[in-house]
Scaffold this motif. Structure first.
Motif, PDB file in Angstrom:
ATOM      1  N   ARG A  85       0.813  -1.226   0.000  1.00 16.22           N
ATOM      2  CA  ARG A  85       0.000   0.000   0.000  1.00 16.22           C
ATOM      3  C   ARG A  85       0.844   1.274   0.000  1.00 16.22           C
ATOM      4  O   ARG A  85       0.470   2.264  -0.608  1.00 16.22           O
ATOM      5  N   ARG A  86       1.976   1.243   0.688  1.00 18.63           N
ATOM      6  CA  ARG A  86       2.814   2.446   0.762  1.00 18.63           C
ATOM      7  C   ARG A  86       3.564   2.722  -0.527  1.00 18.63           C
ATOM      8  O   ARG A  86       3.837   3.875  -0.847  1.00 18.63           O
ATOM      9  N   LEU A  90       3.703   5.305  -5.469  1.00 22.24           N
ATOM     10  CA  LEU A  90       5.009   5.807  -5.905  1.00 22.24           C
ATOM     11  C   LEU A  90       5.475   5.093  -7.172  1.00 22.24           C
ATOM     12  O   LEU A  90       6.007   5.712  -8.085  1.00 22.24           O
ATOM     13  N   LEU A  91       5.240   3.798  -7.246  1.00 25.29           N
ATOM     14  CA  LEU A  91       5.649   3.023  -8.416  1.00 25.29           C
ATOM     15  C   LEU A  91       4.799   3.326  -9.652  1.00 25.29           C
ATOM     16  O   LEU A  91       5.233   3.080 -10.778  1.00 25.29           O
ATOM     17  N   MET A 115       0.502  16.947  -7.846  1.00 24.14           N
ATOM     18  CA  MET A 115      -0.098  16.657  -6.541  1.00 24.14           C
ATOM     19  C   MET A 115      -0.025  15.163  -6.238  1.00 24.14           C
ATOM     20  O   MET A 115       0.243  14.771  -5.095  1.00 24.14           O
ATOM     21  N   ALA A 116      -0.258  14.327  -7.237  1.00 22.95           N
ATOM     22  CA  ALA A 116      -0.159  12.878  -7.039  1.00 22.95           C
ATOM     23  C   ALA A 116       1.268  12.488  -6.675  1.00 22.95           C
ATOM     24  O   ALA A 116       1.485  11.616  -5.827  1.00 22.95           O
ATOM     25  N   THR A 117       2.235  13.148  -7.298  1.00 21.48           N
ATOM     26  CA  THR A 117       3.640  12.858  -7.009  1.00 21.48           C
ATOM     27  C   THR A 117       3.986  13.202  -5.562  1.00 21.48           C
ATOM     28  O   THR A 117       4.568  12.385  -4.837  1.00 21.48           O
ATOM     29  N   VAL A 121       4.891  10.526  -2.519  1.00 22.19           N
ATOM     30  CA  VAL A 121       6.135  10.601  -1.747  1.00 22.19           C
ATOM     31  C   VAL A 121       5.821  10.688  -0.256  1.00 22.19           C
ATOM     32  O   VAL A 121       6.425   9.988   0.565  1.00 22.19           O
ATOM     33  N   VAL A 122       4.868  11.535   0.103  1.00 25.75           N
ATOM     34  CA  VAL A 122       4.484  11.682   1.509  1.00 25.75           C
ATOM     35  C   VAL A 122       3.967  10.346   2.057  1.00 25.75           C
ATOM     36  O   VAL A 122       4.336   9.930   3.159  1.00 25.75           O
TER      37      VAL A 122
END
Length: 168
Positions: A85-86, A90-91, A115-117, A121-122
């Motif tokens: 999930r984390r 990102l991938l 914003m998605a990027t 990352v967050v």
């Protein structure tokens, strides 16, 4: 030039020329092309007017909805393959950015992808995200990269609409 070739290949697959059967599919292909990439060139004026008449013309402009769908579907696929999930959002980002570039990199699509990027990352760092802070950071980054966006009505409306959604 690679992105232009990808854009043309998608357009050619969805908008075939030639036989009557292909011409009949052109209406569906033009609508599909408009809904997925924002390219309205294959849509008839009647279809464009119908979308405008019912207030749905914004669906043929690549924006946060489209980018969100791409991130969501790719993240789901990656999670089902075991990415976690984390890490799955990102991938999925390289494919998201290719999608935005193929679709013409409109200001609303750039805002949504950026914003998605930041959100991915967050999330991958295990932090809580704050939508308004992310929107502000993306605004500063996009304006520093493309100062002309300050005069772009579409960019302003995209940021204001997103801000309103986040406040709501």
């Amino acid at each position: 030039s690679q992105l232009d070739r990808l854009r043309c290949r998608a357009r050619d697959r969805l908008l075939p020329n030639g036989t009557e059967e292909e011409a009949a599919r052109r209406v569906g292909g033009g609508l599909l092309l408009g809904l997925t990439t924002g390219d309205r060139s294959g849509m008839s004026w009647q279809v464009k007017d119908a979308f405008a008449g019912v207030g749905l013309a914004h669906l043929t402009a690549v924006s946060g909805f489209h980018v969100g769908l791409v991130v969501g579907v790719l993240s789901w696929l990656l999670r089902s393959l075991g990415a976690g999930r984390r890490w799955s959002p990102l991938l999925s980002l390289p494919a998201v950015w290719v999608y935005v570039m193929v679709c013409g990199a409109s200001p609303s699509a750039l805002r949504a992808a950026a914003m998605a990027t930041v959100a991915a990352v967050v999330l991958s760092l295990g932090r809580r995200s704050n939508g308004i802070a992310i929107l502000s950071l993306v605004g500063v980054l996009l304006l520093s990269a493309r100062p002309g966006l300050v005069r772009d009505l579409g960019a302003r409306l995209s940021f204001l609409a997103t801000f309103g959604i986040l406040l709501w």
